[in-house]
Design a protein around this motif. Structure first.
Motif, PDB file in Angstrom:
ATOM      1  N   PRO A   1       0.814  -1.217   0.000  1.00 17.90           N
ATOM      2  CA  PRO A   1       0.000   0.000   0.000  1.00 17.90           C
ATOM      3  C   PRO A   1       0.846   1.266   0.000  1.00 17.90           C
ATOM      4  O   PRO A   1       1.987   1.282   0.476  1.00 17.90           O
ATOM      5  CB  PRO A   1      -0.811  -0.105   1.295  1.00 17.90           C
ATOM      6  N   GLN A   2       0.252   2.316  -0.547  1.00 16.81           N
ATOM      7  CA  GLN A   2       0.852   3.645  -0.534  1.00 16.81           C
ATOM      8  C   GLN A   2       0.011   4.530   0.374  1.00 16.81           C
ATOM      9  O   GLN A   2      -1.226   4.497   0.317  1.00 16.81           O
ATOM     10  CB  GLN A   2       0.901   4.222  -1.947  1.00 16.81           C
ATOM     11  N   PHE A   3       0.683   5.317   1.206  1.00 17.72           N
ATOM     12  CA  PHE A   3       0.002   6.144   2.193  1.00 17.72           C
ATOM     13  C   PHE A   3       0.328   7.611   2.003  1.00 17.72           C
ATOM     14  O   PHE A   3       1.469   7.983   1.748  1.00 17.72           O
ATOM     15  CB  PHE A   3       0.400   5.744   3.618  1.00 17.72           C
ATOM     16  N   ARG A   4      -0.702   8.421   2.163  1.00 20.64           N
ATOM     17  CA  ARG A   4      -0.537   9.876   2.233  1.00 20.64           C
ATOM     18  C   ARG A   4      -0.503  10.267   3.695  1.00 20.64           C
ATOM     19  O   ARG A   4      -1.373   9.869   4.474  1.00 20.64           O
ATOM     20  CB  ARG A   4      -1.717  10.558   1.530  1.00 20.64           C
ATOM     21  N   PHE A   5       0.528  11.037   4.085  1.00 18.52           N
ATOM     22  CA  PHE A   5       0.590  11.516   5.464  1.00 18.52           C
ATOM     23  C   PHE A   5      -0.483  12.584   5.651  1.00 18.52           C
ATOM     24  O   PHE A   5      -0.527  13.567   4.918  1.00 18.52           O
ATOM     25  CB  PHE A   5       1.970  12.101   5.780  1.00 18.52           C
ATOM     26  N   VAL A   6      -1.352  12.403   6.650  1.00 21.36           N
ATOM     27  CA  VAL A   6      -2.450  13.336   6.885  1.00 21.36           C
ATOM     28  C   VAL A   6      -2.112  14.305   8.012  1.00 21.36           C
ATOM     29  O   VAL A   6      -2.142  15.525   7.836  1.00 21.36           O
ATOM     30  CB  VAL A   6      -3.757  12.575   7.205  1.00 21.36           C
ATOM     31  N   ARG A   7      -1.747  13.774   9.171  1.00 21.60           N
ATOM     32  CA  ARG A   7      -1.493  14.638  10.324  1.00 21.60           C
ATOM     33  C   ARG A   7      -0.975  13.799  11.484  1.00 21.60           C
ATOM     34  O   ARG A   7      -1.021  12.573  11.451  1.00 21.60           O
ATOM     35  CB  ARG A   7      -2.780  15.340  10.779  1.00 21.60           C
ATOM     36  N   ARG A   8      -0.471  14.484  12.495  1.00 18.04           N
ATOM     37  CA  ARG A   8      -0.250  13.846  13.783  1.00 18.04           C
ATOM     38  C   ARG A   8      -1.598  13.637  14.453  1.00 18.04           C
ATOM     39  O   ARG A   8      -2.571  14.344  14.170  1.00 18.04           O
ATOM     40  CB  ARG A   8       0.646  14.715  14.664  1.00 18.04           C
ATOM     41  N   LYS A   9      -1.693  12.678  15.344  1.00 16.60           N
ATOM     42  CA  LYS A   9      -2.981  12.275  15.885  1.00 16.60           C
ATOM     43  C   LYS A   9      -3.612  13.319  16.795  1.00 16.60           C
ATOM     44  O   LYS A   9      -4.808  13.579  16.727  1.00 16.60           O
ATOM     45  CB  LYS A   9      -2.824  10.958  16.653  1.00 16.60           C
ATOM     46  N   ASN A  10      -2.822  13.931  17.638  1.00 11.77           N
ATOM     47  CA  ASN A  10      -3.388  14.751  18.700  1.00 11.77           C
ATOM     48  C   ASN A  10      -3.994  16.046  18.174  1.00 11.77           C
ATOM     49  O   ASN A  10      -3.505  16.651  17.231  1.00 11.77           O
ATOM     50  CB  ASN A  10      -2.318  15.086  19.745  1.00 11.77           C
ATOM     51  N   VAL A  11      -5.062  16.466  18.806  1.00 11.21           N
ATOM     52  CA  VAL A  11      -5.643  17.783  18.532  1.00 11.21           C
ATOM     53  C   VAL A  11      -4.609  18.848  18.878  1.00 11.21           C
ATOM     54  O   VAL A  11      -3.936  18.768  19.902  1.00 11.21           O
ATOM     55  CB  VAL A  11      -6.925  17.985  19.369  1.00 11.21           C
ATOM     56  N   VAL A  12      -4.470  19.854  18.009  1.00 12.82           N
ATOM     57  CA  VAL A  12      -3.445  20.875  18.205  1.00 12.82           C
ATOM     58  C   VAL A  12      -3.990  22.080  18.955  1.00 12.82           C
ATOM     59  O   VAL A  12      -3.368  22.591  19.869  1.00 12.82           O
ATOM     60  CB  VAL A  12      -2.863  21.309  16.831  1.00 12.82           C
TER      61      VAL A  12
END
Length: 569
Positions: free
Chosen positions: A404-415
């Motif tokens: 699979p190929q993945f797009r990085f979306v975000r870090r998990k925690n609410v900022v």
């Protein structure tokens, strides 16, 4: 059992046999580590995959920190690892706020070396002539500290730069000799990287840095020092303040003798009103820029395109102190569309399925993820991490064979959050994209940003610190109130429905604020974090500032404040 190391030529085989290779990786890891103190608690010496999935818990850093610290303090490696721990890798500390140390052995560096070679091979297939020139690198190795037991500790990238793997791989690839990369003083190293690159400008086919922020910082440094650099080239002598002797001697050899013709040419380009396309003007044979521009580094895409005349931005790999994950096999994709093909032989990967609200919904193997779905990755590696939660949210964007190929979306925690609102890293970067579209109507470019929630007054509100640059001059920034207020509004309008709903409630959240800071403020911020132990090679400006000392650096540099003048729909 198959050989789980790999040659760059094996990418097609690796990605075509992802399931079998992943099973072999887990079997090998459990065979090596089943009798460690940590895994004995759950597996009692077994190497069974199903028992592993049933009995070994999903963990965070706090869960494994006591075991890691015991080895760091001198207990045997078999507390957590069947193979000797040879050193510890230090996380950047700028994403989550605290630095962590992770155990490592030689396999990590063997794999990293292979991935560097693979990335080089991939870009060579897509762009002609890159093997015939050199890269201008902005790499900075820092001296290692040691644990109580004497094991070295440094960032993953610094550890690689200090290794024989890098020394053997880097031969004749870069304009800078290794002595410049190894120079312990950051300013001297940066200056010498640029000096070597300018002298060899006709050989440069690419610029390289670990992160986009490092590359932007290098061009800013060049803006501040080009006159002195040209003077060195004109005279044939390195500035006296370069006091690291091995660095100085190696650079002097490259500098050769006086070259007034080259100095005149460089001065002519650097004196021009605009630095638009300065990279291709100074290094005319440059074909691409190699640096990470995904995740929070995406904020630097616009300024890099400005400096480079929109050269291809190649974001080569996805890796961390915990593991290498994957490579970008489509280097000419737009930065916004980059995804990483996971390599099944470096670690054992599992994925927590994440729904639209961020809730975890079960665990699947690497080859069982679904196109378009969101996941948090879990890592089981060769040096003591088992089912470790990475905290990165990824989206499946495709497949390369069965991998699979993945797009990085975000870090998990609410900022950011004032009330019940929950604004993520992805939300912030999307809002920033909307604001920079507004900026295009002016002469301004965003150089850097960070944010925090100001609750010193009621209601609390989001504050964004922006460092801006004028496109047509290097030192004058004219702030247009109308444009910057519109930027505030554009950001608020692009936030999620919950934010907009809460913002409409009277007294719940105040108007979003942009505070424009002096040029050079984000360099000062970087210097502060490095003084606190962050790695200069891995430094990333924090999306959200939590340190009161860092906030003080920003506050003393504020030039002007702008507020949204309407409630978002």
């Amino acid at each position: 059992m198959r050989n789980l190391s790999f040659d760059p030529k094996d990418l097609e085989e690796l990605t075509s046999n992802a399931k079998q290779i992943q099973d072999d990786v887990l079997e090998e890891i459990l065979t090596l580590n089943a009798n460690t103190e940590y895994l004995q608690r759950f597996l009692h010496g077994s190497t069974d995959k199903e028992l592993f999935k049933k009995s070994v818990p999903v963990v965070t850093y706090d869960d494994v920190k006591p075991y890691i610290e015991r080895v760091a303090n001198g207990e045997p490696s078999d507390v957590i690892s069947g193979k000797p721990i040879t050193q510890f890798l230090l996380s950047s500390g700028t994403s989550g706020g605290n630095q962590k140390i992770f155990p490592a052995n030689n396999k990590f560096f063997e794999d990293l070396n292979s991935v560097f070679a693979l990335s080089s091979q991939i870009i060579s297939k897509h762009i002609d002539g890159v093997q015939q020139g050199k890269a201008l690198p902005f790499f900075f190795a820092r001296a290692q500290s040691t644990t109580t037991s004497g094991l070295p500790v440094s960032s993953a990238f610094s550890s690689y730069l200090l290794s024989d793997y890098f020394k053997n791989w880097s031969s004749n690839r870069f304009t800078s000799p290794n002595e410049v990369t190894m120079c312990p003083e950051n300013k001297q190293s940066m200056y010498c990287h640029l000096l070597c690159g300018l002298v060899q400008r006709e050989e440069v086919v690419s610029l390289a840095a670990p992160f986009a922020s490092s590359l932007v910082g290098a061009i800013t440094f060049l803006e501040n020092h080009w006159k002195e650099l040209c003077s060195n080239i004109r005279s044939g002598h390195v500035s006296e303040w370069i006091t690291d002797f091995s660095c100085r001697d190696s650079v002097a050899n490259i500098l050769g003798g006086p070259n007034s013709e080259l100095a005149d040419l460089l001065e002519e380009e650097c004196r021009k009103k605009s630095w638009n396309g300065i990279i291709t003007r100074l290094w005319p044979k440059t074909k691409f820029i190699e640096t990470i521009v995904t995740g929070q580094m995406s904020q630097y895409i616009q300024i890099l395109e400005f400096y480079s005349n929109k050269l291809p931005l190649y974001s080569p790999r996805y890796a961390s102190s915990e593991s290498i994950f994957g490579v970008n096999v489509n280097p000419l994709r737009k930065p916004q569309d980059v995804s990483y093909t996971f390599l099944p032989n470096v670690s054992y990967f599992e994925f927590l399925s994440v729904d639209d609200e961020g809730n975890n919904e079960g665990i699947v193997d690497l080859v069982d993820v679904k196109l378009g779905c969101f996941y948090e990755s879990l890592v089981t590696n060769y040096s003591g991490l088992h089912r470790y939660r990475m905290g990165d949210i990824l989206q499946v964007s495709g497949f390369h064979n069965t991998a699979p190929q993945f797009r990085f979306v975000r870090r998990k925690n609410v900022v950011l959050s004032v009330s019940v609102d929950a604004t993520t890293e992805e939300d912030i970067l999307e809002a920033l994209n909307h604001a920079t579209l507004v900026l295009k109507s002016s002469d301004l470019i965003l150089m850097g940003f960070t944010c925090y929630v100001d609750i010193s007054t009621l209601p609390g509100h989001y504050v964004f610190y922006w460092e801006l640059k004028a496109q047509t001059t290097s030192d004058v920034v004219n702030l247009d109130n109308k444009v910057l207020v519109e930027c505030c509004c554009a950001m608020e309008e692009s936030f999620n429905a919950l934010y907009r709903k809460v913002r409409k409630r009277e007294g719940s959240i105040g108007a979003l604020e942009i505070r424009v800071v002096q040029q050079g403020t984000f360099d000062s911020l970087m210097e502060f974090f490095i003084s606190q132990g962050a790695s200069s090679s891995q430094y990333k400006t924090p999306i959200c500032i939590k340190s009161s000392e860092a906030l003080a650096i920003l506050e003393k540099s504020v030039l002007a404040r702008f507020f949204s003048d309407k409630v978002p729909l």
